[in-house]
Motif scaffolding. Structure first.
Motif, PDB file in Angstrom:
ATOM      1  N   GLY A   1      -5.775   3.888   3.183  1.00  0.00           N
ATOM      2  CA  GLY A   1      -4.366   3.833   3.525  1.00  0.00           C
ATOM      3  C   GLY A   1      -4.090   3.723   5.022  1.00  0.00           C
ATOM      4  O   GLY A   1      -5.006   3.591   5.837  1.00  0.00           O
ATOM      5  N   PHE A   2      -2.801   3.798   5.343  1.00  0.00           N
ATOM      6  CA  PHE A   2      -2.368   3.567   6.730  1.00  0.00           C
ATOM      7  C   PHE A   2      -2.933   4.585   7.713  1.00  0.00           C
ATOM      8  O   PHE A   2      -3.218   4.246   8.864  1.00  0.00           O
ATOM      9  CB  PHE A   2      -0.835   3.596   6.805  1.00  0.00           C
ATOM     10  N   ASP A   3      -3.077   5.830   7.291  1.00  0.00           N
ATOM     11  CA  ASP A   3      -3.551   6.856   8.215  1.00  0.00           C
ATOM     12  C   ASP A   3      -4.967   6.569   8.713  1.00  0.00           C
ATOM     13  O   ASP A   3      -5.375   7.099   9.757  1.00  0.00           O
ATOM     14  CB  ASP A   3      -3.520   8.229   7.547  1.00  0.00           C
ATOM     15  N   ALA A   4      -5.704   5.748   7.973  1.00  0.00           N
ATOM     16  CA  ALA A   4      -7.079   5.435   8.380  1.00  0.00           C
ATOM     17  C   ALA A   4      -7.128   4.357   9.458  1.00  0.00           C
ATOM     18  O   ALA A   4      -8.157   4.196  10.129  1.00  0.00           O
ATOM     19  CB  ALA A   4      -7.899   4.982   7.172  1.00  0.00           C
TER      20      ALA A   4
ATOM     21  N   ARG B   1      -3.278   1.414  -3.743  1.00  0.00           N
ATOM     22  CA  ARG B   1      -2.424   0.261  -3.485  1.00  0.00           C
ATOM     23  C   ARG B   1      -0.953   0.664  -3.516  1.00  0.00           C
ATOM     24  O   ARG B   1      -0.181   0.296  -2.624  1.00  0.00           O
ATOM     25  CB  ARG B   1      -2.703  -0.832  -4.521  1.00  0.00           C
ATOM     26  N   TYR B   2      -0.565   1.433  -4.519  1.00  0.00           N
ATOM     27  CA  TYR B   2       0.832   1.840  -4.618  1.00  0.00           C
ATOM     28  C   TYR B   2       1.196   2.845  -3.524  1.00  0.00           C
ATOM     29  O   TYR B   2       2.331   2.849  -3.039  1.00  0.00           O
ATOM     30  CB  TYR B   2       1.133   2.385  -6.016  1.00  0.00           C
ATOM     31  N   GLU B   3       0.255   3.674  -3.134  1.00  0.00           N
ATOM     32  CA  GLU B   3       0.512   4.568  -2.010  1.00  0.00           C
ATOM     33  C   GLU B   3       0.794   3.769  -0.740  1.00  0.00           C
ATOM     34  O   GLU B   3       1.681   4.118   0.039  1.00  0.00           O
ATOM     35  CB  GLU B   3      -0.677   5.510  -1.802  1.00  0.00           C
ATOM     36  N   ARG B   4       0.044   2.691  -0.540  1.00  0.00           N
ATOM     37  CA  ARG B   4       0.267   1.841   0.635  1.00  0.00           C
ATOM     38  C   ARG B   4       1.640   1.187   0.565  1.00  0.00           C
ATOM     39  O   ARG B   4       2.360   1.122   1.568  1.00  0.00           O
ATOM     40  CB  ARG B   4      -0.810   0.749   0.735  1.00  0.00           C
ATOM     41  N   LEU B   5       2.006   0.680  -0.610  1.00  0.00           N
ATOM     42  CA  LEU B   5       3.292   0.009  -0.750  1.00  0.00           C
ATOM     43  C   LEU B   5       4.446   0.967  -0.458  1.00  0.00           C
ATOM     44  O   LEU B   5       5.402   0.607   0.236  1.00  0.00           O
ATOM     45  CB  LEU B   5       3.426  -0.568  -2.162  1.00  0.00           C
ATOM     46  N   VAL B   6       4.363   2.183  -0.971  1.00  0.00           N
ATOM     47  CA  VAL B   6       5.410   3.169  -0.715  1.00  0.00           C
ATOM     48  C   VAL B   6       5.437   3.539   0.766  1.00  0.00           C
ATOM     49  O   VAL B   6       6.515   3.708   1.364  1.00  0.00           O
ATOM     50  CB  VAL B   6       5.192   4.419  -1.588  1.00  0.00           C
ATOM     51  N   ALA B   7       4.262   3.637   1.367  1.00  0.00           N
ATOM     52  CA  ALA B   7       4.174   4.054   2.769  1.00  0.00           C
ATOM     53  C   ALA B   7       4.784   3.031   3.722  1.00  0.00           C
ATOM     54  O   ALA B   7       5.185   3.392   4.837  1.00  0.00           O
ATOM     55  CB  ALA B   7       2.719   4.308   3.159  1.00  0.00           C
TER      56      ALA B   7
ATOM     57  N   PRO C   1       9.401   1.032   9.662  1.00  0.00           N
ATOM     58  CA  PRO C   1      10.428  -0.015   9.779  1.00  0.00           C
ATOM     59  C   PRO C   1       9.908  -1.300  10.420  1.00  0.00           C
ATOM     60  O   PRO C   1      10.394  -2.387  10.087  1.00  0.00           O
ATOM     61  CB  PRO C   1      11.505   0.641  10.655  1.00  0.00           C
ATOM     62  N   TYR C   2       8.940  -1.198  11.299  1.00  0.00           N
ATOM     63  CA  TYR C   2       8.431  -2.392  11.968  1.00  0.00           C
ATOM     64  C   TYR C   2       7.756  -3.352  11.000  1.00  0.00           C
ATOM     65  O   TYR C   2       7.576  -4.540  11.305  1.00  0.00           O
ATOM     66  CB  TYR C   2       7.458  -2.006  13.092  1.00  0.00           C
ATOM     67  N   LEU C   3       7.384  -2.872   9.809  1.00  0.00           N
ATOM     68  CA  LEU C   3       6.745  -3.729   8.815  1.00  0.00           C
ATOM     69  C   LEU C   3       7.747  -4.442   7.910  1.00  0.00           C
ATOM     70  O   LEU C   3       7.365  -5.352   7.166  1.00  0.00           O
ATOM     71  CB  LEU C   3       5.792  -2.911   7.936  1.00  0.00           C
ATOM     72  N   ARG C   4       8.999  -4.047   7.953  1.00  0.00           N
ATOM     73  CA  ARG C   4       9.964  -4.565   6.977  1.00  0.00           C
ATOM     74  C   ARG C   4      10.125  -6.079   7.019  1.00  0.00           C
ATOM     75  O   ARG C   4      10.123  -6.729   5.960  1.00  0.00           O
ATOM     76  CB  ARG C   4      11.307  -3.865   7.153  1.00  0.00           C
TER      77      ARG C   4
END
Length: 203
Positions: A28-31, A117-123, A128-131
């Motif tokens: 995930g993103f934290d990594a 995968r779903y954790e990444r999508l929710v994260a 906001p910069y990814l929107r």
């Protein structure tokens, strides 16, 4: 020509992005951190701040790289299938492959892959910069999924496609909440039933 735009610079930047994509999928993103990405790529820590203006810039490049690679794989897989193979079962397979990613070697590994995968999508909602990127990637994914239906001789409207996507997402999330060992199979059964019902009761 700047150092970053030289062949060597491009290779180093690509190596960092690929390393970040591996970390993103695994944890995930934290990594995705400067040090972890540099270590995975086998490059100096300073290289991450040289080729990327910020961590947000690095994460954006990683998400775009990973997502576009998945889209390319989806288009290739669609192109490899003959028209005669494109029944309900194939539509379901391609929908799940594009929405959940490739099936993993074991049910346990696949369930974990889908969960991450779903954790990444929710994260992404907390970033906001990814929107803008996620909106663009979402549009491209829907183009691919629409083509899956069109090449199967059963084109769908945008609203119909959204309902099928929502059905898969809802089935997967509910299966994850219930700790079902095979969320992909749950979503597959529900999508198959919806498509078969549509065949029996056309609008």
């Amino acid at each position: 020509m700047t150092t970053g735009s030289t062949p060597k610079g491009e290779r180093r930047r690509a190596a960092l992005v690929e390393a970040g994509a591996q970390l993103l999928v695994e944890a995930g993103f934290d990594a995705v951190r400067h040090r972890a990405v540099a270590e995975r790529a086998g490059l100096p820590l300073a290289s991450t701040t040289y080729y990327f203006s910020s961590l947000d810039d690095l994460v954006t490049a990683v998400v775009e790289h990973h997502s576009r690679r998945e889209l390319e794989r989806g288009w290739r897989k669609l192109a490899e299938l003959a028209n005669r193979q494109r029944g309900v079962a194939t539509i379901v397979e391609l929908m799940l492959d594009n929405l959940l990613g490739p099936r993993q070697p074991t049910p346990e590994a696949d369930a974990e892959y889908v969960l991450l995968r779903y954790e990444r999508l929710v994260a992404t909602g907390r970033r906001p910069y990814l929107r803008p990127l996620m909106r663009e990637l979402g549009r491209e994914l829907r183009e691919l999924l629409s083509e899956v239906f069109a090449r199967s001789g059963r084109p769908v409207t945008p609203d119909e496609l959204e309902r099928y996507i929502a059905l898969v997402d809802g089935a997967v999330v509910n299966a994850l909440i219930e700790a079902d060992p095979d969320p992909r199979a749950v979503a597959g059964r529900m999508l198959t039933a919806a498509l078969q019902d549509s065949d029996r009761n056309p609008a």
